[in-house]
Design an enzyme around this catalytic site. Structure first.
Site, PDB file in Angstrom:
ATOM      1  NE  ARG A 161      -1.437 -11.491  -2.931  1.00  9.01           N
ATOM      2  CZ  ARG A 161      -3.171 -11.561  -2.487  1.00  9.01           C
ATOM      3  NH1 ARG A 161      -3.858 -11.861  -3.209  1.00  9.01           N
ATOM      4  NH2 ARG A 161      -2.978 -11.254  -1.083  1.00  9.01           N
ATOM      5  CG  ASP A 170      -9.907 -12.184   2.345  1.00 10.35           C
ATOM      6  OD1 ASP A 170      -9.940 -10.864   2.569  1.00 10.35           O
ATOM      7  OD2 ASP A 170      -9.462 -12.819   1.546  1.00 10.35           O
ATOM      8  CG  HIS A 208     -10.693  -9.599  -4.643  1.00 16.32           C
ATOM      9  ND1 HIS A 208      -9.630 -10.496  -4.638  1.00 16.32           N
ATOM     10  CD2 HIS A 208     -10.567  -8.771  -3.450  1.00 16.32           C
ATOM     11  CE1 HIS A 208      -8.790 -10.087  -3.602  1.00 16.32           C
ATOM     12  NE2 HIS A 208      -9.301  -9.053  -2.935  1.00 16.32           N
ATOM     13  NE  ARG A 256      -3.489  -2.767   0.392  1.00 18.38           N
ATOM     14  CZ  ARG A 256      -4.123  -3.417  -0.786  1.00 18.38           C
ATOM     15  NH1 ARG A 256      -3.914  -3.156  -1.925  1.00 18.38           N
ATOM     16  NH2 ARG A 256      -4.972  -4.390  -0.494  1.00 18.38           N
TER      17      ARG A 256
END
Length: 360
Positions: A147, A260, A190, A72
């Site tokens: 990732r 999550d 997502h 971020r």
């Protein structure tokens, strides 16, 4: 009365609004998660974190800051951390004789990554990064990708443990994700509801191994919004079988469990029916989550956040979920126990400077 603050929420901007402060004061709110929209500079981030702690010292300030494209804060002095796959690739660079030097360099670099990651965040007031990713790199997942550390669960375990050692040196806890494994399915939770049709035996033999081998070094876990139909019809985040019987029972995990993001598509349908964030939160808490996240709902009036806070309050009064002293103890245990080193002091600390040189 049992105290339990299970909600992790977000804010819209660079500073706290009066609506943010009101929500953060609510007894059901236990923390907040930061995003890139909450970042302008180190001074601004530090001031924001200070203002959050001024509202309540026990609020847990979290962020997804893994390295690679999931980082971020990337400017004003923050180190650009590599994607975790870079550590797995370093592991394979053993030279012609295969003497194992690549593996040793990789574990050393992983510890350096963890220390730099944790120390820089803590210097600005952030308590926890949701890392490391323990998903295996099957080469298919559209959301995990680089990732992931490696395909081999043994390599993932040793690199993750080294990374977690670096986090520990910085005074930060860790969060293994996404239990029991998100790497095998291609779909992104997502935007979709991923389904992994493998047997429990296959998942336990491979994807779950890091969670077992890491043992007490793992301080928290985040379950996947993935359905494993041969185990349970509900995603792992809402499954008492996955969280209670397997994670807590079979693996003996005693740390915190974070859901999550409940705004993700994988969390908006349960048992074939659409659910509200409140219904999803109640289901996750009843399944064994200690804390639940609702992200990216604070812009505008933040109606979804207020609806969740009010809805969870009503659900508690109606006995639809029960507050847990154990869950609250696990939340508080995620807060750093040591004082953070100020940024300027960190920049000249020998251990930090050495860690920078060891990054891949």
């Amino acid at each position: 009365m049992t105290l339990h603050a299970p909600l992790i929420i977000d804010i819209a901007g660079l500073t706290l609004s009066k609506h943010d402060k009101r929500r953060l004061k609510h007894p059901l709110v236990g923390g907040m998660i930061l995003f890139a929209r909450n970042w302008q500079s180190r001074d601004q981030l530090t001031a924001l974190c200070h203002s959050i702690k001024k509202v309540r010292k026990d609020l847990l300030i979290c962020v997804d800051h893994e390295g690679g494209h999931v980082q971020r804060f990337k400017t004003d002095g923050f180190t650009h951390l590599p994607p975790m796959r870079a550590l797995g690739e370093l592991w394979l660079q053993d030279g012609k004789a295969g003497e194992g030097s690549g593996a040793l360099r990789a574990t050393r670099a992983a510890t350096a990554c963890g220390y730099v990651l944790g120390a820089e965040l803590r210097a600005c007031g952030v308590d926890l990064s949701f890392t490391p990713v323990l998903d295996l790199d099957y080469g298919e997942s559209s959301v995990i990708g680089n990732r992931a550390l490696h395909r081999d669960p043994r390599v993932v375990t040793l690199l993750a443990k080294s990374l977690m050692h670096g986090l520990l040196q910085s005074g930060m806890a860790n969060c293994g994700k996404h239990f029991p494994g998100h790497g095998f399915v291609k779909a992104d939770s997502h935007t979709d509801i991923p389904v992994d049709k493998r047997s429990l035996k296959a998942i336990l033999a491979d994807d779950v191994r890091p969670y077992d081998w890491l043992g007490t070094a793992l301080t928290s876990v985040m379950p996947a919004h993935v359905i494993y139909p041969r185990v349970d019809t509900r995603p792992a985040c809402f499954s008492g079988k996955w969280l209670g019987e397997i994670l807590r029972g079979q693996l003996g995990f005693t740390g915190a469990v974070f859901s999550d993001d409940l705004s993700m598509a994988g969390a908006r349908v349960l048992d074939g029916q659409p659910v509200s964030p409140t219904q999803a939160a109640v289901a996750a808490l009843n399944a064994g989550c200690d804390m639940v996240l609702l992200c990216n709902q604070s812009t505008g009036e933040g109606a979804e956040l207020d609806a969740l806070i009010n809805g969870l309050t009503e659900a508690q009064l109606k006995g639809q979920w029960q507050a847990s002293d154990a869950s609250e103890e696990r939340r508080l245990a995620m807060l750093p126990a040591s004082r953070a080193m100020p940024w300027d002091d960190l920049m000249v600390q020998p251990a930090y400077m050495q860690a920078l040189d060891l990054l891949p």
